[in-house]
Write an enzyme that holds these catalytic residues in place. Sequence first.
Site, PDB file in Angstrom:
ATOM      1  N   PHE A 178     -15.802   4.469   6.800  1.00 14.57           N
ATOM      2  CA  PHE A 178     -14.040   4.694   6.407  1.00 14.57           C
ATOM      3  C   PHE A 178     -14.249   4.587   5.007  1.00 14.57           C
ATOM      4  CE2 PHE A 178     -14.148   0.260   7.771  1.00 14.57           C
ATOM      5  CZ  PHE A 178     -13.790  -0.678   6.444  1.00 14.57           C
TER       6      PHE A 178
ATOM      7  N   THR B  73      -5.775  -6.699  10.685  1.00 17.99           N
ATOM      8  CA  THR B  73      -6.068  -5.547   9.899  1.00 17.99           C
ATOM      9  C   THR B  73      -5.427  -4.134  10.640  1.00 17.99           C
ATOM     10  OG1 THR B  73      -8.085  -6.345   9.207  1.00 17.99           O
ATOM     11  CG2 THR B  73      -7.923  -4.124   8.846  1.00 17.99           C
TER      12      THR B  73
ATOM     13  N   ARG C  92       2.353  -6.451   8.967  1.00 13.08           N
ATOM     14  CA  ARG C  92       1.491  -5.414   9.520  1.00 13.08           C
ATOM     15  C   ARG C  92       2.107  -4.868  10.991  1.00 13.08           C
ATOM     16  NH1 ARG C  92      -4.443  -6.961   7.378  1.00 13.08           N
ATOM     17  NH2 ARG C  92      -4.398  -5.541   5.408  1.00 13.08           N
TER      18      ARG C  92
ATOM     19  N   HIS D 242      -2.056  -5.460   1.649  1.00 14.40           N
ATOM     20  CA  HIS D 242      -3.404  -6.161   1.161  1.00 14.40           C
ATOM     21  C   HIS D 242      -3.288  -7.579   0.909  1.00 14.40           C
ATOM     22  CE1 HIS D 242      -7.513  -6.922  -0.497  1.00 14.40           C
ATOM     23  NE2 HIS D 242      -6.722  -7.813  -1.556  1.00 14.40           N
TER      24      HIS D 242
ATOM     25  N   LYS E 227       0.877  -1.152  -0.047  1.00 16.23           N
ATOM     26  CA  LYS E 227       0.124  -0.134  -0.052  1.00 16.23           C
ATOM     27  C   LYS E 227       0.913   1.130  -0.004  1.00 16.23           C
ATOM     28  CE  LYS E 227      -3.991  -2.192   2.328  1.00 16.23           C
ATOM     29  NZ  LYS E 227      -5.038  -2.203   3.242  1.00 16.23           N
TER      30      LYS E 227
ATOM     31  N   TYR F  90     -12.395  -1.689  -3.635  1.00 19.65           N
ATOM     32  CA  TYR F  90     -12.875  -1.956  -2.359  1.00 19.65           C
ATOM     33  C   TYR F  90     -14.352  -1.883  -2.167  1.00 19.65           C
ATOM     34  CZ  TYR F  90      -8.515  -2.398  -0.167  1.00 19.65           C
ATOM     35  OH  TYR F  90      -6.929  -2.973   0.259  1.00 19.65           O
TER      36      TYR F  90
ATOM     37  N   GLU G 109      -9.316 -10.366  -7.783  1.00 20.68           N
ATOM     38  CA  GLU G 109      -8.571  -9.172  -7.704  1.00 20.68           C
ATOM     39  C   GLU G 109      -7.270  -9.122  -8.711  1.00 20.68           C
ATOM     40  OE1 GLU G 109      -9.977  -8.672  -2.973  1.00 20.68           O
ATOM     41  OE2 GLU G 109      -7.831  -9.542  -3.339  1.00 20.68           O
TER      42      GLU G 109
ATOM     43  N   ASN H  10      -2.069   0.393   6.621  1.00 18.09           N
ATOM     44  CA  ASN H  10      -1.610  -0.722   7.221  1.00 18.09           C
ATOM     45  C   ASN H  10      -0.796  -1.768   6.259  1.00 18.09           C
ATOM     46  OD1 ASN H  10      -3.736  -1.707   5.613  1.00 18.09           O
ATOM     47  ND2 ASN H  10      -4.876  -2.644   7.200  1.00 18.09           N
TER      48      ASN H  10
ATOM     49  N   ARG I 186      -2.860 -14.363   4.575  1.00 18.64           N
ATOM     50  CA  ARG I 186      -3.368 -13.559   5.977  1.00 18.64           C
ATOM     51  C   ARG I 186      -2.724 -13.679   7.324  1.00 18.64           C
ATOM     52  NH1 ARG I 186      -7.569  -9.851   4.318  1.00 18.64           N
ATOM     53  NH2 ARG I 186      -7.824 -10.053   6.554  1.00 18.64           N
TER      54      ARG I 186
HETATM   55  P1  ATP Z   1      -7.274  -5.652   3.127  1.00 27.29           P
HETATM   56  O1  ATP Z   1      -8.559  -5.974   2.339  1.00 27.29           O
HETATM   57  O2  ATP Z   1      -6.687  -4.403   2.748  1.00 27.29           O
HETATM   58  O3  ATP Z   1      -6.328  -6.724   2.971  1.00 27.29           O
HETATM   59  P2  ATP Z   1      -8.122  -6.373   5.814  1.00 27.29           P
HETATM   60  O4  ATP Z   1      -8.925  -7.450   4.945  1.00 27.29           O
HETATM   61  O5  ATP Z   1      -7.512  -6.815   6.692  1.00 27.29           O
HETATM   62  O6  ATP Z   1      -7.521  -5.558   4.646  1.00 27.29           O
HETATM   63  P3  ATP Z   1     -10.877  -5.099   5.579  1.00 27.29           P
HETATM   64  O7  ATP Z   1     -11.759  -5.212   6.544  1.00 27.29           O
HETATM   65  O8  ATP Z   1     -11.038  -5.729   4.129  1.00 27.29           O
HETATM   66  O9  ATP Z   1      -9.427  -5.396   6.229  1.00 27.29           O
HETATM   67  O10 ATP Z   1     -10.833  -3.578   5.434  1.00 27.29           O
HETATM   68  C1  ATP Z   1      -9.997  -2.924   4.014  1.00 27.29           C
HETATM   69  C2  ATP Z   1      -8.891  -1.933   4.671  1.00 27.29           C
HETATM   70  O11 ATP Z   1     -10.036  -0.735   4.882  1.00 27.29           O
HETATM   71  C3  ATP Z   1      -8.067  -2.048   5.686  1.00 27.29           C
HETATM   72  O12 ATP Z   1      -6.860  -2.814   5.302  1.00 27.29           O
HETATM   73  C4  ATP Z   1      -7.829  -0.777   5.898  1.00 27.29           C
HETATM   74  O13 ATP Z   1      -6.796  -0.077   5.101  1.00 27.29           O
HETATM   75  C5  ATP Z   1      -9.067   0.022   5.904  1.00 27.29           C
HETATM   76  N1  ATP Z   1      -9.886  -0.278   7.031  1.00 27.29           N
HETATM   77  C6  ATP Z   1     -10.595  -1.256   7.547  1.00 27.29           C
HETATM   78  N2  ATP Z   1     -11.176  -0.933   8.711  1.00 27.29           N
HETATM   79  C7  ATP Z   1     -11.085   0.478   9.106  1.00 27.29           C
HETATM   80  C8  ATP Z   1     -11.363   1.139  10.125  1.00 27.29           C
HETATM   81  N3  ATP Z   1     -12.084   0.859  11.040  1.00 27.29           N
HETATM   82  N4  ATP Z   1     -10.841   2.639   9.905  1.00 27.29           N
HETATM   83  C9  ATP Z   1     -10.229   2.875   8.915  1.00 27.29           C
HETATM   84  N5  ATP Z   1      -9.724   2.209   7.858  1.00 27.29           N
HETATM   85  C10 ATP Z   1     -10.225   1.049   8.059  1.00 27.29           C
HETATM   86 MG    MG Z   2     -10.249  -7.567   3.094  1.00 28.47          MG
END
Ligand code: ATP
Ligand code: MG
Length: 140
Positions: free
Chosen positions: A59, A93, A104, A117, A11, A51, A128, A114, A87
């Site tokens: 968010f 996350t 992370r 992805h 990212k 997304y 994706e 973070n 993962r």
């Molecule tokens: P990713 O899909 O990027 O691998 P993830 O699967 O761990 O991350 P998701 O729930 O899919 O988490 O959320 C996608 C992205 O949105 C997160 O990686 C983070 O960048 C952002 N995000 C998630 N939750 C929050 C939150 N509560 N506040 C701000 N940003 C958030």
């Molecule tokens: Mg995700």
Amino acid sequence: MATNRTFTMIKPDAFAEGNSGAILKMIEEAGFKIVAMKATQLTGEMAGKFYAVHAERPFYADLCAYMSSGPIIAAILEKDNAVEDFRKLIGATNPADAAEGTIRKIFAKSIEANAVHGSDSDENATIEGNFYFSEIERVG
Ligand code: ATP
Ligand code: MG
């Protein structure tokens, strides 16, 4: 059926800090093979599409702005049990909750910025990967 591929992005925060090489080293040392890879930058619209599953979340607008704020690296990775193992390698996350030694935990700045992805299912890994790469851009 578990497939052997997943999809990742390094990212904007991690790319801008110059952590791409260190992260890719951890990925390779964990046994993942790079099948396709490119440096690129998303538009806000493309980040929104990627997304889209989070469109109703509070968010979402910030996430799209952040993900289009600078260059990223996109890659398709191959390993047995790729989605689940990746993962585990990246951690939770929110870096505050991420296990010691995860990508992370080491590199993420916040729950939003973070570092990486990782696809959350085999189906999404395929969607994706196809979002970023055509057949000709992949090894095998
Ligand atoms: P990713 O899909 O990027 O691998 P993830 O699967 O761990 O991350 P998701 O729930 O899919 O988490 O959320 C996608 C992205 O949105 C997160 O990686 C983070 O960048 C952002 N995000 C998630 N939750 C929050 C939150 N509560 N506040 C701000 N940003 C958030
Ligand atoms: Mg995700």
